[in-house]
Design a protein around this motif. Structure first.
Motif, PDB file in Angstrom:
ATOM      1  N   MET A   1       0.838  -1.196   0.000  1.00 15.88           N
ATOM      2  CA  MET A   1       0.000   0.000   0.000  1.00 15.88           C
ATOM      3  C   MET A   1       0.875   1.250   0.000  1.00 15.88           C
ATOM      4  O   MET A   1       1.804   1.352   0.807  1.00 15.88           O
ATOM      5  N   GLN A   2       0.594   2.162  -0.920  1.00 20.80           N
ATOM      6  CA  GLN A   2       1.361   3.394  -1.044  1.00 20.80           C
ATOM      7  C   GLN A   2       0.430   4.596  -0.998  1.00 20.80           C
ATOM      8  O   GLN A   2      -0.615   4.612  -1.650  1.00 20.80           O
ATOM      9  N   ILE A   3       0.792   5.623  -0.211  1.00 19.67           N
ATOM     10  CA  ILE A   3       0.072   6.894  -0.224  1.00 19.67           C
ATOM     11  C   ILE A   3       0.947   7.907  -0.946  1.00 19.67           C
ATOM     12  O   ILE A   3       2.114   8.094  -0.586  1.00 19.67           O
ATOM     13  N   ARG A   4       0.397   8.548  -1.959  1.00 23.88           N
ATOM     14  CA  ARG A   4       1.178   9.486  -2.769  1.00 23.88           C
ATOM     15  C   ARG A   4       0.302  10.637  -3.253  1.00 23.88           C
ATOM     16  O   ARG A   4      -0.930  10.591  -3.162  1.00 23.88           O
ATOM     17  N   LYS A   5       0.963  11.672  -3.753  1.00 21.97           N
ATOM     18  CA  LYS A   5       0.238  12.784  -4.348  1.00 21.97           C
ATOM     19  C   LYS A   5      -0.340  12.349  -5.687  1.00 21.97           C
ATOM     20  O   LYS A   5       0.312  11.633  -6.459  1.00 21.97           O
ATOM     21  N   ALA A   6      -1.549  12.790  -5.951  1.00 25.55           N
ATOM     22  CA  ALA A   6      -2.181  12.447  -7.222  1.00 25.55           C
ATOM     23  C   ALA A   6      -1.573  13.280  -8.342  1.00 25.55           C
ATOM     24  O   ALA A   6      -1.038  14.369  -8.121  1.00 25.55           O
ATOM     25  N   ASN A   7      -1.652  12.755  -9.559  1.00 28.60           N
ATOM     26  CA  ASN A   7      -1.234  13.517 -10.737  1.00 28.60           C
ATOM     27  C   ASN A   7      -2.381  13.596 -11.718  1.00 28.60           C
ATOM     28  O   ASN A   7      -3.447  12.984 -11.514  1.00 28.60           O
TER      29      ASN A   7
ATOM     30  N   LEU B   1      -4.376  13.491  -2.261  1.00 24.18           N
ATOM     31  CA  LEU B   1      -3.598  12.289  -1.984  1.00 24.18           C
ATOM     32  C   LEU B   1      -4.412  11.062  -2.358  1.00 24.18           C
ATOM     33  O   LEU B   1      -5.638  11.041  -2.178  1.00 24.18           O
ATOM     34  N   VAL B   2      -3.727  10.044  -2.858  1.00 21.36           N
ATOM     35  CA  VAL B   2      -4.390   8.776  -3.166  1.00 21.36           C
ATOM     36  C   VAL B   2      -3.659   7.642  -2.457  1.00 21.36           C
ATOM     37  O   VAL B   2      -2.457   7.725  -2.180  1.00 21.36           O
ATOM     38  N   ALA B   3      -4.420   6.605  -2.151  1.00 23.55           N
ATOM     39  CA  ALA B   3      -3.841   5.348  -1.660  1.00 23.55           C
ATOM     40  C   ALA B   3      -3.876   4.361  -2.826  1.00 23.55           C
ATOM     41  O   ALA B   3      -4.916   4.191  -3.475  1.00 23.55           O
TER      42      ALA B   3
ATOM     43  N   ASP C   1      -1.036  -2.108  -5.383  1.00 19.65           N
ATOM     44  CA  ASP C   1      -0.700  -2.903  -6.572  1.00 19.65           C
ATOM     45  C   ASP C   1      -1.163  -2.189  -7.850  1.00 19.65           C
ATOM     46  O   ASP C   1      -1.743  -2.802  -8.750  1.00 19.65           O
ATOM     47  N   GLY C   2      -0.920  -0.864  -7.888  1.00 19.70           N
ATOM     48  CA  GLY C   2      -1.237  -0.083  -9.084  1.00 19.70           C
ATOM     49  C   GLY C   2      -2.682   0.367  -9.201  1.00 19.70           C
ATOM     50  O   GLY C   2      -3.043   1.042 -10.168  1.00 19.70           O
ATOM     51  N   VAL C   3      -3.524   0.003  -8.228  1.00 21.59           N
ATOM     52  CA  VAL C   3      -4.941   0.370  -8.268  1.00 21.59           C
ATOM     53  C   VAL C   3      -5.232   1.389  -7.170  1.00 21.59           C
ATOM     54  O   VAL C   3      -4.890   1.162  -5.999  1.00 21.59           O
ATOM     55  N   ILE C   4      -5.856   2.495  -7.543  1.00 22.42           N
ATOM     56  CA  ILE C   4      -6.204   3.518  -6.571  1.00 22.42           C
ATOM     57  C   ILE C   4      -7.418   3.058  -5.771  1.00 22.42           C
ATOM     58  O   ILE C   4      -8.490   2.809  -6.327  1.00 22.42           O
TER      59      ILE C   4
ATOM     60  N   ASP D   1     -13.852  -2.458  -0.768  1.00 22.72           N
ATOM     61  CA  ASP D   1     -12.995  -3.580  -0.372  1.00 22.72           C
ATOM     62  C   ASP D   1     -11.922  -3.172   0.636  1.00 22.72           C
ATOM     63  O   ASP D   1     -11.278  -4.046   1.239  1.00 22.72           O
ATOM     64  N   TYR D   2     -11.709  -1.855   0.802  1.00 20.10           N
ATOM     65  CA  TYR D   2     -10.632  -1.379   1.674  1.00 20.10           C
ATOM     66  C   TYR D   2     -11.157  -0.581   2.856  1.00 20.10           C
ATOM     67  O   TYR D   2     -10.358  -0.005   3.607  1.00 20.10           O
ATOM     68  N   GLN D   3     -12.454  -0.534   3.015  1.00 20.52           N
ATOM     69  CA  GLN D   3     -13.015   0.242   4.113  1.00 20.52           C
ATOM     70  C   GLN D   3     -12.808  -0.475   5.451  1.00 20.52           C
ATOM     71  O   GLN D   3     -12.693  -1.696   5.506  1.00 20.52           O
ATOM     72  N   GLY D   4     -12.739   0.329   6.525  1.00 19.61           N
ATOM     73  CA  GLY D   4     -12.543  -0.236   7.859  1.00 19.61           C
ATOM     74  C   GLY D   4     -11.106  -0.564   8.188  1.00 19.61           C
ATOM     75  O   GLY D   4     -10.828  -1.237   9.196  1.00 19.61           O
ATOM     76  N   LYS D   5     -10.159  -0.081   7.376  1.00 22.17           N
ATOM     77  CA  LYS D   5      -8.740  -0.377   7.605  1.00 22.17           C
ATOM     78  C   LYS D   5      -7.936   0.866   7.962  1.00 22.17           C
ATOM     79  O   LYS D   5      -6.701   0.835   7.936  1.00 22.17           O
ATOM     80  N   GLY D   6      -8.631   1.976   8.256  1.00 20.07           N
ATOM     81  CA  GLY D   6      -7.937   3.184   8.682  1.00 20.07           C
ATOM     82  C   GLY D   6      -7.394   4.046   7.562  1.00 20.07           C
ATOM     83  O   GLY D   6      -6.620   4.979   7.811  1.00 20.07           O
ATOM     84  N   LEU D   7      -7.791   3.765   6.326  1.00 18.65           N
ATOM     85  CA  LEU D   7      -7.264   4.526   5.193  1.00 18.65           C
ATOM     86  C   LEU D   7      -7.720   5.981   5.219  1.00 18.65           C
ATOM     87  O   LEU D   7      -6.953   6.890   4.887  1.00 18.65           O
ATOM     88  N   PHE D   8      -8.981   6.209   5.571  1.00 18.05           N
ATOM     89  CA  PHE D   8      -9.504   7.578   5.618  1.00 18.05           C
ATOM     90  C   PHE D   8      -8.667   8.433   6.565  1.00 18.05           C
ATOM     91  O   PHE D   8      -8.242   9.544   6.236  1.00 18.05           O
ATOM     92  N   LYS D   9      -8.398   7.915   7.746  1.00 21.65           N
ATOM     93  CA  LYS D   9      -7.606   8.649   8.733  1.00 21.65           C
ATOM     94  C   LYS D   9      -6.176   8.858   8.240  1.00 21.65           C
ATOM     95  O   LYS D   9      -5.613   9.965   8.364  1.00 21.65           O
TER      96      LYS D   9
END
Length: 312
Positions: free
Chosen positions: A1-7, A49-51, A54-57, A88-96
């Motif tokens: 999992m990668q958090i990066r600036k969107a382009n 910012l996007v999370a 494996d190449g999928v936002i 599929d990724y909710q409840g894992k702290g991504l929003f925070k």
């Protein structure tokens, strides 16, 4: 999992994620809306910012840039707006994680504060991340008790006819002890004329005042919602009478059930005739989050208009 600036190449994936996570609801997700909201904004492009997994936002967090003025002091702000986490990724702290990471980026940019109007479901999460409740905006309402269906209808506003006063308002150096939106060149055109969400209309004499409103259909009938009002120094009693007369004509032509005005800009000297109903604190609830500012944000003399806080 990668958090990066969107382009710029991420826009389509982000819009698809917003649709998958939030649905269309009242605000359709589209390239047009995204570009207007996050690229054409005269205060600057939105930090995003996007999370990515494996190449999928799979997550996105966006703040909308804004500016306020208090006298000569410029206050750089952002409004917390779009956020989405793939189901599929909710409840894992991504929003925070996304939100707090974006706040750290804003510190480097010298942003003073973040503001927003969260709903009851999202408010607790923001409070846990350092947001504070300012309170609900006052709301003034005036009901038309003698409503009759009108044969007339007000024509759509010709914004080009008032380009002169728009230019004057955006160039005028308003000075106030209160904190108001920094109405820079291009702001009114972006915020109201080219907005893809709602058709905004206006009442103006072309010289001393500009009232901006929209008609909203509701369960009890049409609402004329006043979202912004600008007045220049030559605005006087004659102009006030003309304004209220024109407003009544629009109310009649549009068969308006009630008119509403929410905000703080003209709390004590509202030049619009809104009847005898008391002011109620039932408008949008505002929350604030300190970023770089060291002031007590809740105690500042805010003078928001509804145009600063409408959900968009």
């Amino acid at each position: 999992m990668q958090i990066r600036k969107a382009n710029s190449s991420d826009s389509t994936s982000i819009i698809n994620l917003l649709k998958a996570s939030l649905g269309e609801s009242m605000i359709p997700k589209s390239e047009e809306l995204w570009n207007w909201k996050h690229r054409a904004n005269p205060f600057g492009a939105s930090p995003v910012l996007v999370a990515e997994d494996d190449g999928v936002i799979c997550g996105v967090r966006v703040f909308l840039k804004w500016e306020f003025l208090q006298g000569d002091q410029l206050i750089k702000a952002c409004r917390a707006v779009d956020t989405a986490i793939h189901p599929d990724y909710q409840g894992k702290g991504l929003f925070k994680s996304l939100t707090l990471s974006l706040i750290e980026d804003l510190k480097e940019e010298g942003i003073d504060l973040i503001y927003n109007t969260p709903n009851a479901q999202s408010s607790p999460g923001y409070l846990k991340m350092g947001w504070e409740k300012w309170g609900k905006l006052p709301l003034k309402m005036h009901f038309n008790l003698s409503l009759r269906k009108s044969k007339n209808q007000s024509p759509a506003s010709d914004w080009t006819s008032i380009s002169s006063i728009i230019h004057t308002i955006e160039e005028f150096k308003f000075t106030s002890e209160n904190i108001e939106t920094n109405v820079i060149p291009g702001y009114i055109g972006w915020r109201y004329i080219s907005c893809p969400l709602f058709p905004y209309e206006f009442i103006s004499d072309g010289e001393t005042y500009l009232l901006i409103y929209r008609i909203k259909e509701g369960k009890i009938g049409k609402e004329l919602r006043i979202v912004d009002f600008f007045q220049l120094p030559d605005f006087g009693q004659n102009e006030k009478k003309q304004l209220n007369s024109r407003l009544k004509t629009v109310q009649k032509n549009e068969s308006v059930r009630f008119t509403s005005f929410s905000g703080l800009r003209f709390k004590n000297d509202l030049p619009i005739d809104m009847g005898l109903m008391p002011v109620m604190s039932i408008g949008p609830e505002v929350t604030l989050r300190q970023v770089s500012s060291t002031d007590d944000l809740l105690q500042k003399p805010w003078a928001w208009s509804l145009g600063d806080l409408e959900v968009f």
